[in-house]
Design a protein around this motif. Structure first.
Motif, PDB file in Angstrom:
ATOM      1  N   ARG A 204      11.783  14.805  14.290  1.00  0.00           N
ATOM      2  CA  ARG A 204      10.462  13.994  13.713  1.00  0.00           C
ATOM      3  C   ARG A 204      10.501  13.282  12.624  1.00  0.00           C
ATOM      4  O   ARG A 204      11.112  13.837  11.609  1.00  0.00           O
ATOM      5  CB  ARG A 204       9.529  15.262  13.881  1.00  0.00           C
ATOM      6  CG  ARG A 204       8.901  15.674  15.359  1.00  0.00           C
ATOM      7  CD  ARG A 204       8.448  14.674  16.001  1.00  0.00           C
ATOM      8  NE  ARG A 204       6.782  14.514  15.215  1.00  0.00           N
ATOM      9  CZ  ARG A 204       6.330  13.308  14.770  1.00  0.00           C
ATOM     10  NH1 ARG A 204       6.980  12.258  15.377  1.00  0.00           N
ATOM     11  NH2 ARG A 204       5.147  13.081  14.122  1.00  0.00           N
ATOM     12  N   CYS A 205       9.978  12.506  12.577  1.00  0.00           N
ATOM     13  CA  CYS A 205       9.762  11.595  10.861  1.00  0.00           C
ATOM     14  C   CYS A 205       8.485  11.047  10.773  1.00  0.00           C
ATOM     15  O   CYS A 205       7.640  10.942  11.947  1.00  0.00           O
ATOM     16  CB  CYS A 205      10.949  10.838  11.099  1.00  0.00           C
ATOM     17  SG  CYS A 205      11.038   9.604  12.287  1.00  0.00           S
ATOM     18  N   ALA A 206       8.050  10.447   9.867  1.00  0.00           N
ATOM     19  CA  ALA A 206       6.961   9.754   9.450  1.00  0.00           C
ATOM     20  C   ALA A 206       7.203   8.259   9.066  1.00  0.00           C
ATOM     21  O   ALA A 206       8.078   8.226   8.208  1.00  0.00           O
ATOM     22  CB  ALA A 206       5.948  10.303   8.564  1.00  0.00           C
ATOM     23  N   VAL A 207       6.694   7.459   9.636  1.00  0.00           N
ATOM     24  CA  VAL A 207       6.908   5.740   9.141  1.00  0.00           C
ATOM     25  C   VAL A 207       5.523   5.376   8.611  1.00  0.00           C
ATOM     26  O   VAL A 207       4.544   5.610   8.869  1.00  0.00           O
ATOM     27  CB  VAL A 207       7.123   5.000  10.320  1.00  0.00           C
ATOM     28  CG1 VAL A 207       7.225   3.400   9.845  1.00  0.00           C
ATOM     29  CG2 VAL A 207       8.467   5.518  11.065  1.00  0.00           C
ATOM     30  N   ARG A 208       5.621   5.079   7.399  1.00  0.00           N
ATOM     31  CA  ARG A 208       4.690   4.580   6.158  1.00  0.00           C
ATOM     32  C   ARG A 208       4.972   3.421   5.553  1.00  0.00           C
ATOM     33  O   ARG A 208       6.037   3.107   5.470  1.00  0.00           O
ATOM     34  CB  ARG A 208       4.065   5.766   5.320  1.00  0.00           C
ATOM     35  CG  ARG A 208       3.558   6.999   6.063  1.00  0.00           C
ATOM     36  CD  ARG A 208       2.442   7.181   6.854  1.00  0.00           C
ATOM     37  NE  ARG A 208       1.836   8.073   7.315  1.00  0.00           N
ATOM     38  CZ  ARG A 208       2.288   8.657   8.794  1.00  0.00           C
ATOM     39  NH1 ARG A 208       3.131   7.979   9.441  1.00  0.00           N
ATOM     40  NH2 ARG A 208       1.771   9.729   9.234  1.00  0.00           N
ATOM     41  N   THR A 209       3.955   2.530   5.183  1.00  0.00           N
ATOM     42  CA  THR A 209       3.974   1.559   4.308  1.00  0.00           C
ATOM     43  C   THR A 209       3.499   2.104   2.822  1.00  0.00           C
ATOM     44  O   THR A 209       2.262   2.228   2.642  1.00  0.00           O
ATOM     45  CB  THR A 209       3.125   0.375   4.676  1.00  0.00           C
ATOM     46  OG1 THR A 209       3.780  -0.009   6.065  1.00  0.00           O
ATOM     47  CG2 THR A 209       3.596  -0.827   3.824  1.00  0.00           C
ATOM     48  N   PRO A 210       4.385   1.964   1.829  1.00  0.00           N
ATOM     49  CA  PRO A 210       4.004   2.518   0.612  1.00  0.00           C
ATOM     50  C   PRO A 210       3.315   1.414  -0.165  1.00  0.00           C
ATOM     51  O   PRO A 210       3.372   0.432   0.251  1.00  0.00           O
ATOM     52  CB  PRO A 210       5.232   3.042  -0.010  1.00  0.00           C
ATOM     53  CG  PRO A 210       6.251   1.910   0.376  1.00  0.00           C
ATOM     54  CD  PRO A 210       5.860   1.654   1.855  1.00  0.00           C
ATOM     55  N   SER A 211       2.693   1.595  -1.307  1.00  0.00           N
ATOM     56  CA  SER A 211       2.297   0.496  -2.187  1.00  0.00           C
ATOM     57  C   SER A 211       3.477  -0.030  -2.771  1.00  0.00           C
ATOM     58  O   SER A 211       4.730   0.467  -2.777  1.00  0.00           O
ATOM     59  CB  SER A 211       1.536   1.185  -3.268  1.00  0.00           C
ATOM     60  OG  SER A 211       2.124   2.137  -4.266  1.00  0.00           O
TER      61      SER A 211
END
Length: 257
Positions: A204-211
């Protein structure tokens, strides 16, 4: 010994190469090019959300590499090792209906996340790609941005470069690179207990777009080894074959402390 050992061994040197050198293929035999097909299930009537699909792709890629079949004497070992020892190429394709069902018969691992499904296949020579895969389209896999749920505790977070546009297919390949690098470095550090726990959690992992500010603060700069040692940050630097310029850092991954 891990099939990912060659990847860990060259991580820092790869990040230090001049951008022009990352996609130098002048001496490469086209018949020897290997790639991992990453099949994204995108049904016409009910397409998945983008973030879960990318999280499934990230988990599927490393699941193939660390599957028991990829271990020494396993049926996938030679193919996976040959691929990891060279350029780490992935080719994302989209499938639905009967075509999605057909690729389930090929060697690989399927991961489902929140209604999204991805099957990563065992890497092979591109010239020998089976028709059931080559008939699948590479283009047209883009999905709109979505609003992801809060990040689960204890999972690695894969941050997409906020200033570089990538299609869903391109991003799927990049997050797969990211999980492979993290696993390789964990093993190299002797943290196999962490690696085992991650595997038991389905990678499991999380994919996000940071500032932009978050991205800048996370970036390892010219000290990738130090960034991993001190902050557990890993960078994916793309060769620039498709969509982005050579040398572009596409993903930064932070392993949970």
């Amino acid at each position: 010994m891990s099939v990912l050992d060659p990847l860990a061994a060259r991580y820092a040197s790869w990040l230090g190469l001049p951008a022009a050198a990352t996609n130098d293929v002048e001496d490469e035999d086209p018949l020897a090019v290997r790639a991992m097909p990453v099949i994204l299930r995108i049904e016409r009537a009910e397409p998945p959300a983008r973030t879960p699909l990318l999280e499934a792709a990230a988990a599927a890629a490393i699941a193939v590499c660390l599957d028991p079949a990829s271990e020494v004497d396993g049926p996938w070992h030679e193919d996976v090792l040959a691929w990891v020892s060279g350029r780490i190429r992935k080719v994302s394709r989209r499938a639905r209906g009967a075509h999605w069902a057909a690729v389930q018969e090929l060697p690989g691992v399927t991961v489902d996340v929140a209604g999204a499904s991805v099957r990563a296949l065992v890497p092979a020579l591109v010239a020998e790609t089976p028709h059931v895969v080559s008939r699948l389209q590479i283009s047209g896999s883009d999905l709109p941005a979505d609003e992801p749920s809060p990040v689960e505790d204890g999972v690695p977070v894969l941050y997409l470069n906020p200033v570089v546009a990538m299609t869903t297919g391109k991003a799927a390949a990049q997050v797969g690179h990211a999980t492979m690098l993290v696993a390789a470095l964990l093993h190299a550090d002797g943290r196999d207990t962490d690696l085992k726990a991650w595997a038991e959690n389905g990678f499991r992992c999380a994919v996000r777009t940071p500032s932009r500010d978050q991205w800048r603060d996370l970036h390892p700069g010219d000290d990738p080894v130090g960034a991993w040692r001190r902050r557990r940050v890993v960078a994916v630097r793309d060769a620039g074959f498709t969509e982005v310029d050579p040398g572009t850092v596409t993903v930064l991954t932070q392993w949970p402390s």
